[in-house]
Every structure is written in C-alpha cells, then in structure tokens.
Design an enzyme around this catalytic site. Structure first.
Site, PDB file in Angstrom:
ATOM      1  N   PRO A 129       0.871  -1.063  -0.008  1.00 35.84           N
ATOM      2  CA  PRO A 129       0.092  -0.024   0.049  1.00 35.84           C
ATOM      3  C   PRO A 129       0.853   1.308  -0.059  1.00 35.84           C
ATOM      4  CG  PRO A 129      -0.789  -1.504   1.622  1.00 35.84           C
ATOM      5  CD  PRO A 129       0.497  -2.171   1.073  1.00 35.84           C
ATOM      6  N   ASP A 240      11.105  -8.402 -15.839  1.00 35.37           N
ATOM      7  CA  ASP A 240      11.284  -7.910 -17.313  1.00 35.37           C
ATOM      8  C   ASP A 240      10.857  -8.738 -18.233  1.00 35.37           C
ATOM      9  OD1 ASP A 240      13.327  -5.959 -16.670  1.00 35.37           O
ATOM     10  OD2 ASP A 240      15.111  -7.560 -16.850  1.00 35.37           O
ATOM     11  N   ARG A 243       6.722  -7.486 -18.415  1.00 31.15           N
ATOM     12  CA  ARG A 243       6.609  -6.314 -18.984  1.00 31.15           C
ATOM     13  C   ARG A 243       6.264  -6.637 -20.643  1.00 31.15           C
ATOM     14  NH1 ARG A 243      11.177  -3.039 -15.705  1.00 31.15           N
ATOM     15  NH2 ARG A 243      10.018  -2.659 -14.029  1.00 31.15           N
ATOM     16  N   GLN A 336     -13.887   8.106 -30.106  1.00 34.16           N
ATOM     17  CA  GLN A 336     -14.007   9.323 -30.994  1.00 34.16           C
ATOM     18  C   GLN A 336     -14.595   8.786 -32.304  1.00 34.16           C
ATOM     19  OE1 GLN A 336     -13.698  12.217 -29.565  1.00 34.16           O
ATOM     20  NE2 GLN A 336     -14.447  13.333 -31.458  1.00 34.16           N
ATOM     21  N   LEU A 338     -16.464   6.422 -33.069  1.00 32.55           N
ATOM     22  CA  LEU A 338     -17.846   5.850 -32.742  1.00 32.55           C
ATOM     23  C   LEU A 338     -18.755   6.900 -32.573  1.00 32.55           C
ATOM     24  CD1 LEU A 338     -16.485   3.039 -32.929  1.00 32.55           C
ATOM     25  CD2 LEU A 338     -18.102   2.238 -31.311  1.00 32.55           C
ATOM     26  N   GLU A 363       2.805  -3.532 -13.790  1.00 35.18           N
ATOM     27  CA  GLU A 363       4.536  -4.172 -14.208  1.00 35.18           C
ATOM     28  C   GLU A 363       5.223  -2.907 -14.228  1.00 35.18           C
ATOM     29  OE1 GLU A 363       4.092  -7.012 -13.383  1.00 35.18           O
ATOM     30  OE2 GLU A 363       3.210  -8.376 -14.884  1.00 35.18           O
ATOM     31  N   THR A 365       4.943   1.381 -13.580  1.00 30.45           N
ATOM     32  CA  THR A 365       4.458   2.577 -14.434  1.00 30.45           C
ATOM     33  C   THR A 365       5.190   2.984 -15.501  1.00 30.45           C
ATOM     34  OG1 THR A 365       5.507   4.152 -13.171  1.00 30.45           O
ATOM     35  CG2 THR A 365       3.404   3.182 -12.087  1.00 30.45           C
TER      36      THR A 365
END
Length: 383
Positions: A129, A240, A243, A336, A338, A363, A365
């Site tokens: 947290p 690694d 990602r 956009q 649509l 994984e 930011t």
C-alpha cells in the site's frame, strides 16, 4: 482483421490457430457479461491451462510447451483482443511460475506441471500500500518461526487475490534495501493469509485486484525460494519478462479497438457517405494502425532478444512503454470514431478505453519505464 504474422515454425502457426479458436469459442461471448458481474473466470483459465496455454514459454520437461517468447506474446495478443482480463491473467500466472522454475528447489519444482497446466493458479505479491514503484522499500517481514517463517504485512494490487492457489510473497528477511528481501511461497488456505475485498476498479472488473494481509502467517522453511536475500533479484528478473506480457496485452487490445472502429467507419453513413471516407476519420484510423504496427514491432524485437539469450530488459521497457501508451491513444480514438455510440456500453469501445488505462500502470508505471530507459542512456553499464 487478421494480422500477417511471421512465425518461426509450422507448430507456431497451429498454436495461434488454436488460440484464435479458443478465443472465439471460450472468450469473445463471455467478456462483457463477466465484466458486468465482476465475476472471476476461473473455469476459463482452467480450460486454457488444459489446452496448454498457461505454460507456453517453459520447457516440456517441467510441463510447459517450450515455445519461444516470440510466439508466446502473440498468443497473449490474440487473447487480449477477445478479453483483456484473461490475457492479463495468463501473463500474471506465467510471471508467478517464474520464481519456482528459475530458482526453486527440486521439491518445489515438482509442482511445476500443475502450475503450468493451470490446475494451480498463481499470484505475485510484490507491491504494498505504501510503495509500488519503490519495491526495494517493502515492509512485509518474515522472521524465523520454529520450522519456518512467520509472515506479517500487507500486499496491494494483487491479481488473483482470493482465487490463487499459491502466492509468491516478496518479504524482508534481513536489513533495509534490496539485499534484505527474500521470496517465499504461501499456499492458499494457510492460516493468517487473508485476501481482502476486491478493489472497485475502472476496468478489468472480472479480475479486480485486492490486498492480501499476512497476519502471523506460518510458512514452512522449505517454501523459501532460492537463497535468503535474493528475492529482489528474482522479482526484477520476472518483471522484465512480465513487461513483455503486458505489452502484448496492450497490442491486442489496441488491435481490437482499431478493428471495431474501422468496421463502424465503413458502416456508419453521414452526408451520404461512410464516415471512413472522410479524411478526418480515415487519417485517425491510419495513425491508429501505424502506432499498433510500431508497438508490435518493438514487442517482437524485445521477445526475440530474450529468445536469443541476449540482454532485453531495456527493450522490454521500451515495448511496455510504447505499446501501453499506444493502447491508450488508440482506444481513445476508437471512442471518438464511434462518436456518441462509443460512450455507451452497448459498444465495447468504452470498456476497452477503461481497460487500457491500467496497462500504463501495472508491471511498473510508464514513468518507471522512462526512468529505466533514460538511465540506460545516461549511465550505461560498461562490460
């Protein structure tokens, strides 16, 4: 749209055909309903496991399918195009099997066939947290306790929390910093392992993460993975590869959004013409397609480096960064294209838009990816 893929073997072509068949039969018609109800699709994952899709990059001798990452990430892309939560679960489960495969004892590795076959679902407990990006400062602690370890602390944003059969827990067994971190495996149902209520998320509601509280959780000594103090190394090695998995999910989601927007633009008529004939829309579709192709190329380049045994962590960071940013742009533009229809749940574009956001966060930011890439440029490691 079927993407033209260059694959290393005929077996890989067959595998992708199987994946498309499973995606059509098991995923496509279920995603919206499961997302609306917030129900975790455990049986779907079990089906994928029994079809061989949960152990693709691992060797056959431990129950895997011995597929290169080049193929594995394309499987994830196809799955993500039908149901992102499933593809993300496959990626997380594959990540969760890594510690035992790469660093586990002989006894621990005996569980790999059940892990890779989907009978045992895994979770990866690293974030907390008070710190996600700063993983080396984690506070969950394991102290010697008779014939094992006593775990105390809280993990956050855990995919498969409350559904997993085993939890990789990165915990502090020594002093501050990365060298004081170890990895232990805690089985579901262990007294003191307490999954909390799922988070109320923007997207991926069928696989919402949750906190895990460890309150005097006793883990046997033989559940320590590798040597004491190498947990941070294990975590970074796994991330690694993880990602690459998230980048593949992003490419698949973006491709689905492009395909849907293109189909809509061909059918929606305004001023007597399909809206795709107007440059304002057609050029948007062209940019979306180009960005997706570029993201896929970055992803496959990084995967091929990994398959060749060459350094790939920086290229994985680039692929994760670019592919997930692309998914966010493409899903935004799909809404956009649509117009008003893109803003309502009758069309999947609004769900894809909500789901794309999390891929820029998990994984590592995308700010962390930029940090990793920039440091490789300004402080290169010299051999």
């Amino acid at each position: 749209m079927t993407v033209d893929r260059l694959l290393p073997t005929p077996e890989a072509h067959d595998l992708l055909d199987l994946t498309r068949e499973l995606a059509t039969r098991e995923l496509a018609g279920k995603a919206a309903d499961f997302e609306a109800r917030g129900e975790f699709p455990r049986d779907v994952l079990r089906t994928l496991g029994r079809s061989g899709l949960l152990g693709l990059p691992y060797p056959e001798e431990v129950g895997g399918a011995a597929q290169p990452y080049e193929v594995y990430v394309q499987v994830l892309e196809i799955l993500a195009g039908s149901w992102l939560a499933i593809a993300e679960s496959v990626s997380v489960h594959t990540l969760s099997c890594y510690p035992v495969f790469a660093h586990g004892s002989e006894r621990q590795r005996k569980s790999l066939p059940d892990m890779l076959g989907g009978e045992l679902l895994g979770a990866y407990c690293l974030s907390e947290p008070q710190g996600g990006s700063d993983a080396a400062s984690l506070l969950t602690r394991a102290v010697p306790d008779g014939d094992g370890w006593r775990l105390d602390g809280t993990k956050a944003w855990i995919t498969h929390a409350g559904h997993a059969d085993f939890y990789n827990v990165f915990c502090r067994t020594g002093g501050p910093g990365p060298k004081g971190i170890s990895c232990v495996i805690a089985d579901a149902g262990t007294p003191g392992l307490q999954p909390q209520k799922p988070e109320r998320t923007m997207g991926l509601r069928s696989s919402a993460p949750a906190q895990i509280v460890f309150d005097g959780c006793h883990v046997p000594a033989d559940r320590l993975v590798g040597a004491e103090g190498i947990g941070f190394t294990i975590a970074m090695e796994a991330l690694d590869a993880g990602r690459l998995g998230i980048a593949a999910c992003a490419v698949g989601l973006a491709q689905a959004a492009l395909d849907y927007a293109t189909s809509y633009a061909q059918e929606r008529v305004q001023f007597g013409r399909p809206i795709g004939d107007f440059q304002g829309v057609g050029f948007m579709l062209a940019d979306m397609a180009t960005q997706i192709s570029a993201a896929r190329a970055l992803l496959l380049h990084a995967a091929r480096l990994k398959d060749a045994g060459r350094p790939f962590s920086i290229e994985a960071a680039k692929a994760k960064l670019f592919a997930t940013d692309t998914a966010m742009r493409v899903t935004t533009d799909a809404v956009q294209v649509l117009g008003g229809a893109g803003y309502v749940a009758d069309h999947p574009a609004e769900r894809w838009f909500r789901e794309a956001k999390v891929l820029q966060i998990v994984e590592g930011t995308n700010q962390i990816q930029r940090l990793v890439i920039s440091r490789s440029l300004t402080h290169p490691v010299r051999s």
